[in-house]
Scaffold this motif. Structure first.
Motif, PDB file in Angstrom:
ATOM      1  N   ALA A 213     -16.578  75.988  67.045  1.00 33.12           N
ATOM      2  CA  ALA A 213     -15.606  76.490  66.079  1.00 33.12           C
ATOM      3  C   ALA A 213     -15.895  77.950  65.758  1.00 33.12           C
ATOM      4  O   ALA A 213     -17.050  78.341  65.556  1.00 33.12           O
ATOM      5  CB  ALA A 213     -15.647  75.654  64.803  1.00 33.12           C
TER       6      ALA A 213
ATOM      7  N   LEU B  90     -12.913  66.206  65.334  1.00 36.02           N
ATOM      8  CA  LEU B  90     -13.813  65.054  65.261  1.00 36.02           C
ATOM      9  C   LEU B  90     -13.026  63.778  64.970  1.00 36.02           C
ATOM     10  O   LEU B  90     -13.317  62.707  65.526  1.00 36.02           O
ATOM     11  CB  LEU B  90     -14.873  65.294  64.190  1.00 36.02           C
ATOM     12  CG  LEU B  90     -15.810  66.484  64.435  1.00 36.02           C
ATOM     13  CD1 LEU B  90     -16.806  66.623  63.293  1.00 36.02           C
ATOM     14  CD2 LEU B  90     -16.525  66.360  65.768  1.00 36.02           C
ATOM     15  N   LYS B  91     -12.009  63.876  64.127  1.00 33.01           N
ATOM     16  CA  LYS B  91     -11.166  62.726  63.833  1.00 33.01           C
ATOM     17  C   LYS B  91     -10.382  62.289  65.072  1.00 33.01           C
ATOM     18  O   LYS B  91     -10.043  61.107  65.225  1.00 33.01           O
ATOM     19  CB  LYS B  91     -10.206  63.063  62.684  1.00 33.01           C
ATOM     20  CG  LYS B  91      -9.482  61.860  62.106  1.00 33.01           C
ATOM     21  CD  LYS B  91      -8.757  62.232  60.821  1.00 33.01           C
ATOM     22  CE  LYS B  91      -8.096  61.008  60.204  1.00 33.01           C
ATOM     23  NZ  LYS B  91      -7.451  61.324  58.904  1.00 33.01           N
TER      24      LYS B  91
ATOM     25  N   TRP C  31      -4.473  65.501  64.063  1.00 28.77           N
ATOM     26  CA  TRP C  31      -5.505  64.901  64.912  1.00 28.77           C
ATOM     27  C   TRP C  31      -4.898  64.006  65.993  1.00 28.77           C
ATOM     28  O   TRP C  31      -5.480  63.837  67.056  1.00 28.77           O
ATOM     29  CB  TRP C  31      -6.488  64.108  64.058  1.00 28.77           C
ATOM     30  CG  TRP C  31      -5.804  63.194  63.093  1.00 28.77           C
ATOM     31  CD1 TRP C  31      -5.390  61.907  63.302  1.00 28.77           C
ATOM     32  CD2 TRP C  31      -5.428  63.540  61.755  1.00 28.77           C
ATOM     33  NE1 TRP C  31      -4.774  61.417  62.177  1.00 28.77           N
ATOM     34  CE2 TRP C  31      -4.787  62.387  61.207  1.00 28.77           C
ATOM     35  CE3 TRP C  31      -5.577  64.663  60.945  1.00 28.77           C
ATOM     36  CZ2 TRP C  31      -4.293  62.353  59.896  1.00 28.77           C
ATOM     37  CZ3 TRP C  31      -5.091  64.627  59.655  1.00 28.77           C
ATOM     38  CH2 TRP C  31      -4.453  63.492  59.143  1.00 28.77           C
TER      39      TRP C  31
ATOM     40  N   ARG D  97      -9.278  76.193  58.638  1.00 21.32           N
ATOM     41  CA  ARG D  97     -10.612  75.733  58.247  1.00 21.32           C
ATOM     42  C   ARG D  97     -10.819  74.243  58.523  1.00 21.32           C
ATOM     43  O   ARG D  97     -11.951  73.754  58.444  1.00 21.32           O
ATOM     44  CB  ARG D  97     -10.859  76.042  56.774  1.00 21.32           C
ATOM     45  CG  ARG D  97     -10.028  75.224  55.818  1.00 21.32           C
ATOM     46  CD  ARG D  97     -10.126  75.710  54.394  1.00 21.32           C
ATOM     47  NE  ARG D  97      -9.362  76.937  54.191  1.00 21.32           N
ATOM     48  CZ  ARG D  97      -9.234  77.532  52.999  1.00 21.32           C
ATOM     49  NH1 ARG D  97      -9.833  77.031  51.944  1.00 21.32           N
ATOM     50  NH2 ARG D  97      -8.509  78.631  52.893  1.00 21.32           N
ATOM     51  N   GLN D  98      -9.736  73.523  58.848  1.00 28.20           N
ATOM     52  CA  GLN D  98      -9.842  72.083  59.086  1.00 28.20           C
ATOM     53  C   GLN D  98      -9.889  71.704  60.566  1.00 28.20           C
ATOM     54  O   GLN D  98     -10.011  70.529  60.906  1.00 28.20           O
ATOM     55  CB  GLN D  98      -8.647  71.367  58.455  1.00 28.20           C
ATOM     56  CG  GLN D  98      -8.571  71.474  56.946  1.00 28.20           C
ATOM     57  CD  GLN D  98      -7.489  70.579  56.392  1.00 28.20           C
ATOM     58  OE1 GLN D  98      -7.618  69.361  56.361  1.00 28.20           O
ATOM     59  NE2 GLN D  98      -6.387  71.172  55.965  1.00 28.20           N
TER      60      GLN D  98
ATOM     61  N   SER E 288      -0.062  71.740  56.617  1.00 29.85           N
ATOM     62  CA  SER E 288      -1.240  72.205  55.887  1.00 29.85           C
ATOM     63  C   SER E 288      -1.266  73.725  55.842  1.00 29.85           C
ATOM     64  O   SER E 288      -1.092  74.391  56.871  1.00 29.85           O
ATOM     65  CB  SER E 288      -2.515  71.698  56.560  1.00 29.85           C
ATOM     66  OG  SER E 288      -3.659  72.268  55.962  1.00 29.85           O
TER      67      SER E 288
ATOM     68  N   ASP F  59      -4.763  80.245  58.583  1.00 26.53           N
ATOM     69  CA  ASP F  59      -5.203  79.731  57.288  1.00 26.53           C
ATOM     70  C   ASP F  59      -4.441  80.536  56.243  1.00 26.53           C
ATOM     71  O   ASP F  59      -4.890  81.581  55.776  1.00 26.53           O
ATOM     72  CB  ASP F  59      -6.711  79.907  57.146  1.00 26.53           C
ATOM     73  CG  ASP F  59      -7.301  78.944  56.131  1.00 26.53           C
ATOM     74  OD1 ASP F  59      -6.983  79.104  54.936  1.00 26.53           O
ATOM     75  OD2 ASP F  59      -8.047  78.033  56.521  1.00 26.53           O
TER      76      ASP F  59
ATOM     77  N   LEU G  58     -12.086  71.861  63.017  1.00 23.67           N
ATOM     78  CA  LEU G  58     -13.241  71.082  63.477  1.00 23.67           C
ATOM     79  C   LEU G  58     -13.167  69.657  62.951  1.00 23.67           C
ATOM     80  O   LEU G  58     -13.406  68.697  63.696  1.00 23.67           O
ATOM     81  CB  LEU G  58     -14.544  71.748  63.040  1.00 23.67           C
ATOM     82  CG  LEU G  58     -15.826  71.018  63.426  1.00 23.67           C
ATOM     83  CD1 LEU G  58     -15.908  70.806  64.930  1.00 23.67           C
ATOM     84  CD2 LEU G  58     -17.050  71.788  62.917  1.00 23.67           C
ATOM     85  N   SER G  59     -12.812  69.502  61.690  1.00 20.81           N
ATOM     86  CA  SER G  59     -12.670  68.171  61.109  1.00 20.81           C
ATOM     87  C   SER G  59     -11.621  67.350  61.850  1.00 20.81           C
ATOM     88  O   SER G  59     -11.831  66.171  62.167  1.00 20.81           O
ATOM     89  CB  SER G  59     -12.291  68.292  59.629  1.00 20.81           C
ATOM     90  OG  SER G  59     -12.048  67.023  59.058  1.00 20.81           O
ATOM     91  N   TRP G  60     -10.477  67.967  62.148  1.00 19.59           N
ATOM     92  CA  TRP G  60      -9.408  67.268  62.873  1.00 19.59           C
ATOM     93  C   TRP G  60      -9.859  66.891  64.283  1.00 19.59           C
ATOM     94  O   TRP G  60      -9.519  65.819  64.789  1.00 19.59           O
ATOM     95  CB  TRP G  60      -8.169  68.145  62.943  1.00 19.59           C
ATOM     96  CG  TRP G  60      -7.485  68.353  61.627  1.00 19.59           C
ATOM     97  CD1 TRP G  60      -7.678  67.630  60.475  1.00 19.59           C
ATOM     98  CD2 TRP G  60      -6.506  69.342  61.307  1.00 19.59           C
ATOM     99  NE1 TRP G  60      -6.881  68.123  59.460  1.00 19.59           N
ATOM    100  CE2 TRP G  60      -6.146  69.169  59.942  1.00 19.59           C
ATOM    101  CE3 TRP G  60      -5.901  70.364  62.038  1.00 19.59           C
ATOM    102  CZ2 TRP G  60      -5.203  69.969  59.313  1.00 19.59           C
ATOM    103  CZ3 TRP G  60      -4.964  71.173  61.417  1.00 19.59           C
ATOM    104  CH2 TRP G  60      -4.615  70.974  60.061  1.00 19.59           C
TER     105      TRP G  60
ATOM    106  N   ARG H  39     -19.306  66.118  68.344  1.00 12.82           N
ATOM    107  CA  ARG H  39     -19.653  67.391  67.699  1.00 12.82           C
ATOM    108  C   ARG H  39     -20.260  68.378  68.681  1.00 12.82           C
ATOM    109  O   ARG H  39     -19.975  69.589  68.627  1.00 12.82           O
ATOM    110  CB  ARG H  39     -20.621  67.153  66.522  1.00 12.82           C
ATOM    111  CG  ARG H  39     -21.012  68.428  65.786  1.00 12.82           C
ATOM    112  CD  ARG H  39     -19.781  69.083  65.178  1.00 12.82           C
ATOM    113  NE  ARG H  39     -20.075  70.384  64.582  1.00 12.82           N
ATOM    114  CZ  ARG H  39     -20.040  71.547  65.222  1.00 12.82           C
ATOM    115  NH1 ARG H  39     -19.738  71.581  66.517  1.00 12.82           N
ATOM    116  NH2 ARG H  39     -20.304  72.671  64.600  1.00 12.82           N
TER     117      ARG H  39
END
Length: 277
Positions: A204, A193-194, A129, A186-187, A181, A151, A189-191, A199
């Motif tokens: 994604a 946002l971090k 991130w 799969r991460q 990782s 992935d 979008l999470s990264w 959003r």
């Protein structure tokens, strides 16, 4: 800055570069292609930053897609950039420059590039991130950030030869030991946002790698055969006790068998994200 000697042919790639140089914008960045085309219609002189460009085959195909624009390709490794510069020269691509840089501390002013891009970079990092945050910083308002990550836990291969499954475990171990990782896709979008993306800015998707045609299988298998036979992966596996020399030889033989098997296939999911700034 890295520039190729005019008329110079590209030096022979190392084991890992062979594996990576199958990648182009056409086969590894299709999720961003339509956006790139629409942006180019409005602004032909687009500026694009490719982060962790390696030997530059994706960067070079981006440069071909925006002939009136400019691609800046960066990597931490100066040796791989030397090869990238000569590959670009051998293909007659001149609207590209190569620069050594740390992705966590990009040496560019805020809002410099219309497009920032990375491919298979974040999966190797302890704080991905942080790189996305830097990429967002140097992206212009109205521009886009594009990232694609494999992935590894979704990888499937046929036939399931023991040497292929052993190589998969080795690849997982090397990424984890480096702090990366194995389920980066799969991460994403999470990264993002971090990293500070909103959003509603982020889209994604998932794509795939599929190796089933002979030319693609040849490139994939031969790259791995060379990696387990010599170079960084081979040396790290032995140094860290992740595999023995006999096991590495067995992996190479298994990939050779896979390459020559008519019904052999390999697939893997890839997470993709586009962030509209």
């Amino acid at each position: 800055m890295y520039q190729a000697t005019p008329k110079q042919s590209a030096p022979e790639p190392g084991p890992q570069a062979i594996h990576h140089e199958w990648r182009t914008a056409e086969n590894s960045a299709t999720y961003v292609q339509s956006k790139l085309r629409s942006m180019k219609e409005l602004k032909p002189n687009l500026t694009l930053l490719d982060v962790g460009a390696g030997s530059g085959t994706i960067s070079i195909t981006f440069a071909k897609a925006i002939p009136k624009g400019l691609v800046t390709a960066i990597d931490l490794n100066p040796d791989i950039l030397t090869r990238a510069a000569t590959v670009a020269d051998s293909e007659g691509v001149t609207n590209i420059k190569f620069q050594q840089a740390d992705a966590y501390k990009l040496p560019f002013a805020d809002e410099t590039f219309d497009i920032t891009h990375c491919h298979q970079v974040l999966c190797h990092l302890k704080a991905p991130w942080g790189v996305l945050r830097e990429m967002l910083r140097v992206t212009k308002p109205g521009g886009i950030l594009a990232a694609r990550e494999g992935d590894l836990e979704t990888e499937c291969v046929w036939p399931e030869l023991p040497g292929l499954l052993r190589f998969h475990r080795l690849a997982v171990d090397i990424i984890k030991i480096g702090g990366g990782s194995t389920n980066a896709g799969r991460q994403l979008l999470s990264w993002a946002l971090k990293a500070g993306a909103k959003r509603e800015q982020a889209t994604a998707t998932f794509g795939t790698w599929c190796y089933s045609e002979r030319a693609d299988k040849d490139a994939w298998a031969q790259g791995i055969i060379k990696m387990v036979g010599a170079g960084r992966v081979h040396d790290l596996a032995l140094k860290m006790g992740l595999a023995t020399e006999d096991e590495l030889v067995g992996m190479g033989k298994a990939w050779q068998e896979w390459q020559e098997t008519d019904d052999a296939t390999l697939g893997m999911l890839h997470g993709e994200i586009l962030i509209q700034k």
